[in-house]
Design an enzyme around this catalytic site. Structure first.
Site, PDB file in Angstrom:
ATOM      1  N   GLY A 116      -1.158 -34.707 -65.359  1.00 15.27           N
ATOM      2  CA  GLY A 116      -0.377 -35.834 -65.858  1.00 15.27           C
ATOM      3  C   GLY A 116       0.157 -35.520 -67.251  1.00 15.27           C
ATOM      4  O   GLY A 116      -0.346 -34.619 -67.934  1.00 15.27           O
ATOM      5  N   CYS A 117       1.157 -36.274 -67.663  1.00 17.70           N
ATOM      6  CA  CYS A 117       1.765 -35.993 -68.973  1.00 17.70           C
ATOM      7  C   CYS A 117       0.792 -36.302 -70.111  1.00 17.70           C
ATOM      8  O   CYS A 117       0.534 -35.445 -70.967  1.00 17.70           O
ATOM      9  CB  CYS A 117       3.059 -36.786 -69.122  1.00 17.70           C
ATOM     10  SG  CYS A 117       2.953 -38.508 -68.602  1.00 17.70           S
ATOM     11  N   TYR A 118       0.211 -37.506 -70.123  1.00 20.17           N
ATOM     12  CA  TYR A 118      -0.738 -37.836 -71.191  1.00 20.17           C
ATOM     13  C   TYR A 118      -1.957 -36.897 -71.163  1.00 20.17           C
ATOM     14  O   TYR A 118      -2.388 -36.409 -72.211  1.00 20.17           O
ATOM     15  CB  TYR A 118      -1.235 -39.280 -71.065  1.00 20.17           C
ATOM     16  CG  TYR A 118      -0.226 -40.374 -71.221  1.00 20.17           C
ATOM     17  CD1 TYR A 118       0.414 -40.608 -72.443  1.00 20.17           C
ATOM     18  CD2 TYR A 118       0.055 -41.238 -70.169  1.00 20.17           C
ATOM     19  CE1 TYR A 118       1.301 -41.670 -72.597  1.00 20.17           C
ATOM     20  CE2 TYR A 118       0.941 -42.299 -70.314  1.00 20.17           C
ATOM     21  CZ  TYR A 118       1.562 -42.509 -71.526  1.00 20.17           C
ATOM     22  OH  TYR A 118       2.429 -43.568 -71.675  1.00 20.17           O
ATOM     23  N   PRO A 119      -2.531 -36.645 -69.964  1.00 15.25           N
ATOM     24  CA  PRO A 119      -3.686 -35.740 -69.940  1.00 15.25           C
ATOM     25  C   PRO A 119      -3.360 -34.338 -70.465  1.00 15.25           C
ATOM     26  O   PRO A 119      -4.218 -33.689 -71.058  1.00 15.25           O
ATOM     27  CB  PRO A 119      -4.076 -35.700 -68.455  1.00 15.25           C
ATOM     28  CG  PRO A 119      -3.636 -37.026 -67.930  1.00 15.25           C
ATOM     29  CD  PRO A 119      -2.348 -37.316 -68.654  1.00 15.25           C
ATOM     30  N   THR A 120      -2.134 -33.864 -70.263  1.00 12.17           N
ATOM     31  CA  THR A 120      -1.783 -32.533 -70.784  1.00 12.17           C
ATOM     32  C   THR A 120      -1.995 -32.502 -72.300  1.00 12.17           C
ATOM     33  O   THR A 120      -2.587 -31.556 -72.839  1.00 12.17           O
ATOM     34  CB  THR A 120      -0.321 -32.186 -70.427  1.00 12.17           C
ATOM     35  OG1 THR A 120      -0.208 -32.156 -69.000  1.00 12.17           O
ATOM     36  CG2 THR A 120       0.091 -30.829 -70.989  1.00 12.17           C
TER      37      THR A 120
END
Ligand SMILES: NC(=O)C1=CN([C@@H]2O[C@H](COP(=O)(O)OP(=O)(O)OC[C@H]3O[C@@H](n4cnc5c(N)ncnc54)[C@H](OP(=O)(O)O)[C@@H]3O)[C@@H](O)[C@H]2O)C=CC1
Ligand SMILES: CC(=O)N[C@@H](CCC(=O)OP(=O)(O)O)C(=O)O
EC number: 1.2.1.38
Length: 310
Positions: A116-120
């Protein structure tokens, strides 16, 4: 013969950006479905089974159905951009820089879950500190973030860009995920190597692409002797030898008056910063990326290239 790639969901936000990145490539053959047939299950099943790599850019439930459609066909490899398989241990997690071994795991995997974008951003900041023993068990990690509105897909893009809609969003910046149960929390915990779920507070700004993820830390709650310089050095060591995730030198970040959420829009890289005052007791770790770049489509193409190189 060039390997065949099918992007299921190619007419959505993430799919379109993957197509743009693949335009002009001669080393792969893109299988494509007409937009009007994008939900035609029989046609999708044919395309999925005719591909060497299927890239799924669909909501979670549709991704699960697509994986079912290729379950009996060992010659199809899958990259899924949804949340459906990111904490499934039989899938390789598609964040190549998170460990020295991860790129090789992606290269040889049949199933790759794109992060995911935030998890990256969050995992990119947290995991190296856990691996280096700097962030102790039980530390109450918080993750605060702002995303460009394309992170919400076609629906949110329409709500932001068409102010005549009944459900138009007028706010220039809004918080959401207010129940603290966002679907990205398990992914951040597991791949961030955390023993305790982080508090995650996401928000959206009125810009299409870009993202800032912040993890503020109290140094006196970290491993003994942890300093701003030591944390920075751990991140530099972790990301040495590649140029997709870079750590901004302290001499440079120390002079910055502000961070612009859209600085990396359109790029597939991620920058990490360690902010604070040398000798003081707090630091703020910051990741800067494009939610659709390293946060989604850029990472998917990177993973596809790793898989093709195997
Ligand atoms: N946008 C982002 O920044 C990021 C997105 N992701 C993930 O990527 C995936 C796609 O998101 P995004 O591109 O933003 O979403 P969009 O809503 O923009 O696009 C999704 C596409 O999938 C199609 N679709 C929906 N259901 C089905 C179905 N049952 N069968 C076939 N096609 C279907 C949609 O068609 P229709 O137009 O008919 O609805 C649309 O074309 C999601 O899982 C999302 O969580 C991951 C990281 C970042
Ligand atoms: C702004 C916005 O709505 N963002 C999405 C996350 C976008 C993304 O990363 O997609 P995945 O959920 O597949 O990881 C959300 O918070 O649900």
């Amino acid at each position: 013969m060039a390997p065949k790639i099918f992007i299921d969901g190619e007419h959505g936000t993430t799919g379109l950006q993957i197509r743009t990145r693949m335009a002009g490539r001669r080393d792969v053959e893109l299988l494509s479905i007409p937009e009007a047939e994008r939900r035609n299950a029989a046609m999708r099943e044919d395309m999925l089974n005719g591909a060497d790599i299927a890239i799924l850019c669909l909501p979670d439930e549709a991704s699960k159905e697509a994986v079912q459609m290729v379950s009996g066909n060992n010659s199809v490899r899958v990259i899924d951009t949804s949340t459906a398989f990111r904490v499934n241990s039989s899938w390789a997690y598609g964040f190549a820089e998170m460990d020295k071994e991860q790129a090789d795991k992606i290269k040889s995997a049949r199933f790759v879950a794109n992060p995911g974008c935030y998890p990256t951003g969050a995992i990119g900041l947290i995991r190296p500190l856990r691996a280096a023993g700097l962030l102790p068990d039980g530390y109450p990690v918080t993750v605060n973030a702002v995303s460009g509105y394309t992170g919400g897909g076609k629906q949110m893009i329409a709500q932001m860009e068409d102010q005549s809609r009944d459900d138009a969003i007028t706010a220039p910046h809004f918080l959401y995920g207010l129940t603290l149960a966002h679907k990205h929390v398990p992914e951040m915990k597991i791949h961030g190597l955390l023993d305790r779920a982080p508090i995650f507070s996401p928000s959206v700004g009125k810009f299409p692409q870009g993202m800032i993820v912040q993890v503020p830390l109290h140094l006196d709650e970290l491993a003994e002797g942890a300093t701003l310089e030591g944390i920075h050095a751990a991140l530099v060591a972790h990301y040495a030898g590649q140029d997709i995730v870079t750590v901004v030198p302290l001499e440079e970040s120390g002079k910055l008056p502000r961070i612009d959420a859209v600085e990396l829009a359109g790029k597939d890289t991620m920058k990490l910063f360690v902010f604070g005052t040398p000798g003081a007791s707090q630091v703020n770790l910051v990741a800067l990326l494009d939610n659709l770049g390293k946060g989604a489509s850029g990472a998917a193409v990177q993973n596809m290239d790793l898989m093709l190189a195997s």
